[in-house]
Design a protein around this motif. Sequence first.
Motif, short mmCIF file in Angstrom:
data_model
loop_
_atom_site.label_atom_id
_atom_site.label_comp_id
_atom_site.label_asym_id
_atom_site.label_seq_id
_atom_site.Cartn_x
_atom_site.Cartn_y
_atom_site.Cartn_z
N PHE A 118 0.83 -1.21 0.00
CA PHE A 118 0.00 0.00 0.00
C PHE A 118 0.86 1.26 0.00
O PHE A 118 1.66 1.48 0.92
CB PHE A 118 -0.92 -0.01 1.22
CG PHE A 118 -1.70 1.26 1.42
CD1 PHE A 118 -2.54 1.73 0.42
CD2 PHE A 118 -1.59 1.98 2.59
CE1 PHE A 118 -3.27 2.90 0.60
CE2 PHE A 118 -2.30 3.15 2.77
CZ PHE A 118 -3.14 3.61 1.78
N SER A 135 -0.11 2.05 -5.17
CA SER A 135 0.28 0.80 -4.53
C SER A 135 0.77 -0.20 -5.58
O SER A 135 0.52 -0.03 -6.77
CB SER A 135 -0.91 0.21 -3.76
OG SER A 135 -1.41 1.14 -2.82
N THR A 162 -5.28 0.14 3.02
CA THR A 162 -4.63 -1.14 2.78
C THR A 162 -5.61 -2.16 2.24
O THR A 162 -5.29 -2.92 1.32
CB THR A 162 -4.01 -1.66 4.09
OG1 THR A 162 -3.08 -0.69 4.59
CG2 THR A 162 -3.28 -2.97 3.86
N ALA A 165 -6.23 -1.52 -1.43
CA ALA A 165 -5.07 -1.92 -2.24
C ALA A 165 -5.01 -3.43 -2.40
O ALA A 165 -4.76 -3.95 -3.49
CB ALA A 165 -3.78 -1.40 -1.60
#
Length: 280
Positions: A118, A135, A162, A165
């Motif tokens: 990420f 990312s 995160t 991603a």
Amino acid sequence: FHLTQPALIDRIIASVSLKDQRMHDTPADCILYKGGEPRKTDFHYRSAIGQLNFLTGATRPELMLATHQCARFSVDPRLPHEQAVKRIVCYLKSTQDKGLIMRPDKTRGLECHVDADFAGLYKQDPDESPSSTKSRTGYIIWFAGCPLIWSSKLQTTIALSTTEAEYIALSSALRDVIYVMQLLDELVSFGVKIPVSTPTVRCKVFENNVGAIELAKAPKYRPCTKHITIQYHHFRTHVAKRLITNQHVTTTEQVADIATKPLARDQFKYLRHRLLGWSE
């Protein structure tokens, strides 16, 4: 089957003006970004990248992160990019006789390991361009325990978390997985005996982000993910039919981690052994 390309590695070494006789245990030690001091040597950068790309795609998947990083700057390579190419070559010098070892295991079907880094360039790229917040996706698709497809690339859209991603990486990997599943089904329809444990080709996707797994399973939208466009939900019908099952895997066992970020020597060697079949 042991697939090696020592002659190509010889050409790569010869094409790079390498005076450094050191050998490295890993092909990359940092994330590359745009800019830097001018180059000090005049070897043909694009030619070296082209040869490294061919080597990576054929027999050396552990180089995909390092090679793709260098390939991004083929238009205007600077000193850090030149040094990164030379590091790859120093790594190849110590592993010239190595390659991809295929050990078919008929008890294993279609599998995929997928991971994401990420915003890996964030706060490292001095240029405040949007690409510095992208990312990286990395995935490896296996069949019968043998790697078939591997990829390391920057995501085209900017993820905001995160989970997003990881989910985008999962979606990108499963596009290739679904094509392979369709190919295997077609081969079975023509009478080709495919060594899978069940009549229907199934895929196990090993993902180390629980949020991405839950997002793949649950049809409802959440406040933090409602902006994700429909292009990333294309595989949910396969999950609903249980043709694809998502399984959690720890970060240390995530083989695709080798395609998303530079790793410490011990972890790199461990994942390289899982991917290529050799440890030293």
